[in-house]
Design a protein around this motif. Sequence first.
Motif, PDB file in Angstrom:
ATOM      1  N   HIS A  64       0.199  -1.224  -0.424  1.00 15.22           N
ATOM      2  CA  HIS A  64       0.058   0.221  -0.028  1.00 15.22           C
ATOM      3  C   HIS A  64       0.525   1.436   0.260  1.00 15.22           C
ATOM      4  N   ASN A  65       1.996   0.584  -0.093  1.00 10.57           N
ATOM      5  CA  ASN A  65       2.942   2.345   0.100  1.00 10.57           C
ATOM      6  C   ASN A  65       3.376   2.992  -0.866  1.00 10.57           C
ATOM      7  N   ARG A  66       2.609   3.678  -1.694  1.00 10.88           N
ATOM      8  CA  ARG A  66       2.539   4.124  -2.734  1.00 10.88           C
ATOM      9  C   ARG A  66       2.092   6.279  -3.350  1.00 10.88           C
ATOM     10  N   PHE A  67       3.394   6.515  -3.566  1.00  7.03           N
ATOM     11  CA  PHE A  67       4.066   7.897  -3.780  1.00  7.03           C
ATOM     12  C   PHE A  67       2.836   8.231  -4.673  1.00  7.03           C
ATOM     13  N   TRP A  68       3.462   9.817  -5.240  1.00  3.93           N
ATOM     14  CA  TRP A  68       2.962   9.975  -6.555  1.00  3.93           C
ATOM     15  C   TRP A  68       2.893  11.523  -6.131  1.00  3.93           C
ATOM     16  N   VAL A  69       2.746  12.152  -8.170  1.00  5.12           N
ATOM     17  CA  VAL A  69       2.972  13.687  -8.804  1.00  5.12           C
ATOM     18  C   VAL A  69       2.153  14.635  -8.087  1.00  5.12           C
ATOM     19  N   GLY A  70       0.659  13.222  -7.980  1.00  2.35           N
ATOM     20  CA  GLY A  70      -0.765  14.038  -7.774  1.00  2.35           C
ATOM     21  C   GLY A  70      -0.678  15.038  -6.229  1.00  2.35           C
ATOM     22  N   SER A  71       0.444  14.720  -5.665  1.00  7.96           N
ATOM     23  CA  SER A  71       0.418  15.374  -4.123  1.00  7.96           C
ATOM     24  C   SER A  71       1.725  16.228  -3.944  1.00  7.96           C
ATOM     25  N   VAL A  72       1.660  16.904  -5.797  1.00  7.61           N
ATOM     26  CA  VAL A  72       2.577  18.361  -5.671  1.00  7.61           C
ATOM     27  C   VAL A  72       1.305  19.055  -6.376  1.00  7.61           C
ATOM     28  N   ASP A  73       0.795  18.770  -6.783  1.00  8.40           N
ATOM     29  CA  ASP A  73      -0.342  19.650  -7.679  1.00  8.40           C
ATOM     30  C   ASP A  73      -1.825  19.722  -7.774  1.00  8.40           C
ATOM     31  N   GLN A  74      -1.970  18.494  -8.023  1.00  5.97           N
ATOM     32  CA  GLN A  74      -3.406  17.629  -8.611  1.00  5.97           C
ATOM     33  C   GLN A  74      -4.641  16.895  -7.524  1.00  5.97           C
ATOM     34  N   ASN A  75      -3.954  16.124  -5.736  1.00  7.77           N
ATOM     35  CA  ASN A  75      -4.858  15.389  -5.161  1.00  7.77           C
ATOM     36  C   ASN A  75      -5.518  16.780  -4.880  1.00  7.77           C
ATOM     37  N   ALA A  76      -6.100  18.251  -4.814  1.00 12.01           N
ATOM     38  CA  ALA A  76      -7.168  18.504  -4.466  1.00 12.01           C
ATOM     39  C   ALA A  76      -8.381  18.577  -5.373  1.00 12.01           C
ATOM     40  N   VAL A  77      -8.637  18.389  -6.522  1.00  9.53           N
ATOM     41  CA  VAL A  77      -9.027  17.771  -7.936  1.00  9.53           C
ATOM     42  C   VAL A  77      -9.467  16.179  -7.360  1.00  9.53           C
ATOM     43  N   HIS A  78      -9.062  15.359  -7.267  1.00  3.33           N
ATOM     44  CA  HIS A  78      -9.109  14.230  -6.996  1.00  3.33           C
ATOM     45  C   HIS A  78      -9.917  13.823  -5.584  1.00  3.33           C
ATOM     46  N   TYR A  79      -9.660  14.497  -4.413  1.00  6.79           N
ATOM     47  CA  TYR A  79     -10.288  14.462  -3.031  1.00  6.79           C
ATOM     48  C   TYR A  79     -11.663  15.295  -3.312  1.00  6.79           C
ATOM     49  N   VAL A  80     -11.855  16.623  -3.931  1.00  6.72           N
ATOM     50  CA  VAL A  80     -13.000  16.850  -4.441  1.00  6.72           C
ATOM     51  C   VAL A  80     -14.180  16.275  -4.849  1.00  6.72           C
ATOM     52  N   GLY A  81     -14.258  15.753  -5.963  1.00  9.97           N
ATOM     53  CA  GLY A  81     -14.247  13.748  -6.958  1.00  9.97           C
ATOM     54  C   GLY A  81     -15.236  13.443  -5.762  1.00  9.97           C
ATOM     55  N   GLU A  82     -14.066  12.884  -5.275  1.00  3.26           N
ATOM     56  CA  GLU A  82     -14.158  11.401  -4.069  1.00  3.26           C
ATOM     57  C   GLU A  82     -15.304  11.995  -3.345  1.00  3.26           C
ATOM     58  N   GLU A  83     -15.241  13.288  -2.768  1.00  2.00           N
ATOM     59  CA  GLU A  83     -16.466  13.636  -1.795  1.00  2.00           C
ATOM     60  C   GLU A  83     -17.364  14.195  -2.422  1.00  2.00           C
ATOM     61  N   MET A  84     -17.417  15.065  -3.303  1.00  2.00           N
ATOM     62  CA  MET A  84     -18.678  15.057  -4.389  1.00  2.00           C
ATOM     63  C   MET A  84     -19.669  14.719  -4.905  1.00  2.00           C
TER      64      MET A  84
END
Length: 711
Positions: free
Chosen positions: A140-160
């Motif tokens: 489960h230890n995966r890290f990615w470039v989305g945590s530099v500039d992209q995570n907001a869109v994924h988090y909001v997509g999941e929640e909304m």
Amino acid sequence: MPETNSSSPPKTGDLEEKITYCSICEQVCGLKVTTKGDQIVRIEPDKENPYSWEDFCIKAATSDELRTHPARLLSPMKRVGDRYVAVSYEDAIGEIADAFRRIMDEDGPDAIGSYTGNPNGFCFTNSVFHNAFMDALGSHNRFWVGSVDQNAVHYVGEEMYGSAWTALIPDVDDCKCFLLIGSNPAISAMNWVGAVPRGWKRMLEAMSNGAELIVIDPRKTETAQKADLHLSPLPEMDWAFLLGVLRVIFDRGWVNEKDCAEAVGVDEIKRIAQAVNLEDLSARCDIPVRDMEVVAEKFARAETATCLARTGSAMGRNGVLTEWLTHVLNLVTGRTDRPGGRILSQGVANVMDLGANVFVQSRTPSRVRGYAPVAGAHAVAEIPDEIETPGKGRLRGFIINGGNPVVGGPDGDRLDAALSKLECLVAVDLMQRESHRHAHWLIPGVHFLEREEIHVLIGCMHDVPFVQGASAVVSKPSGVRHEWEFYKRLAEALGVTLFSGVFAPDPTAVEEALLGMGGRMTREKIKAHPHGVIFGERQIGNLRKSLYTPDKKIHACPPDLAALLKSRLAEPASRSDIAQFPYQLITRRRLQMMNSWLTESSGTRIRKDVGSAIEINTGDATRENLQNGDLVSVQSSIRAIEAVVHVSSDVRPGVAVMEHGWGSRTFDPVTGAVLSERGKNRNRLVSGEDLDPLTRVPRFNGVPVRIERRP
């Protein structure tokens, strides 16, 4: 729209024209490449491409410089002492498998981790086989470039909307009012988890027909220079401006009653907005109340409108609030999945369906900080803790796949030191970069001009139903294998099964299976249209039928986002450290480079001070007695770097600007010599502890600094 097709590329003597597309960003511009044998003579836009060629830029035109870079890896390399020696793939895979097996036997599968960067994401075979490999290990230890500039869109997509892969794309052609937050499409093009080819030009055309453009950005960007209205807020405070706009809209009843009634939570966000004083919000973002009222009326009363935030706001401690409130603003004014608003992406499949049924995400919290993953991956800021903290599951083996997190992530000095403590570090890339200094193994990558594939995921995220297959316009270097082959052979050496046996471990089989799930295009049809094909009419109104929320409704006010908003409202209106750190540092983009990679090649074509300069306001420079060319120290709470002053009237007072992605070295792995180094790594100033609480994105835009002249 009718299907399009074309004949095979013509040959002229020993010159041959070949068709593919650029895999540097989501615009996937169609390319016409003239070759002579396996040499590339010229790269041009493919004007027979029906969709994507008009954003062709210098990054594509010069992309062969990276393919032929003198530091390119041409075989697996094994560290021996402080140098590397070339070895066979068989020997490399065997020894890496032995090391990973020993680590997992002693400490479990989570002791093997990985980081994936932009190049991985734009290579379908690499990304799916890499993820399948990590799935097969059980890590489960995966890290990615989305945590530099992209995570907001994924988090909001999941929640909304119930899916981290909700791609809502601006309908630029029918929009009458554009509200852009931290977005500069004149330079970066119109893409971010979904693409609108020729989007900036189409926006300008819409403006020539009466549409208005409103830009919210601390810097007068190239896009802001064309705007009808440009407002310059304090960094990190776009959310306060948006909440003020929402307050005005709620107070004046400028809402779409039907869309509000069909969603969940609109009443709650309305209560939060109406409980806040507009003067307080104005003080937080430093935008007058009257300007909030003007924007609210322009947006709400326009015939059609779209609000979107981009990386400018996403790369900071409040990025998720800004992203969320743009979606709320669109929703309550009737702009969500409506003409002229933001519409669900079009393509070979519904990306939300693939996200739910194929790209299944890990939900396991990180071992040390206990953070939940976003879009199935943890934040780059967490990697040092996971390496240095003892205990079961401590990272001991690691793969860096097509990324440069020491430069692209926060506090690279600490990450570099942590990477040196790994027992088996494997770097998969075209060359040895800054993040690979301590690698035990260097595995060659394949350049996008050398591979053939159908990128099904990108083929799902366009504003019209479009798809194109990539072609290998030149051969890869003799002996170099595709990344997917490396992962397949490594899985075999470890005795684990890729894709859980559901798909055959073959790129064609995976592509065909995913295309079959969409049921819209086949591999044969795609291959029959080398220039790409628009295979249907654009459709609007499918979002609400595609929701993955439990009740199949849009959730306007998810509890964790509401709680974060309330906590920010409870904070003081101004920074407590402003006397010690009077400036806030933000980043910018340049047309000639892709931030965080390609600086090693395309960066040579632009001004010498790019990557080393810090841009400050004219008034600030006068007060500090600074002039163009002065050498200064830029100090944050954790570190200082040097920079050269560039005085400008385009940036608001109290804000400083430095490009992201510079300061990366490339190495000759045989001799250890540094082959290239340019610019300063401004991300060394950014803490890995000061993060957006929900997305774990560091404070790249907004980090407090002071600027002092160097003697």
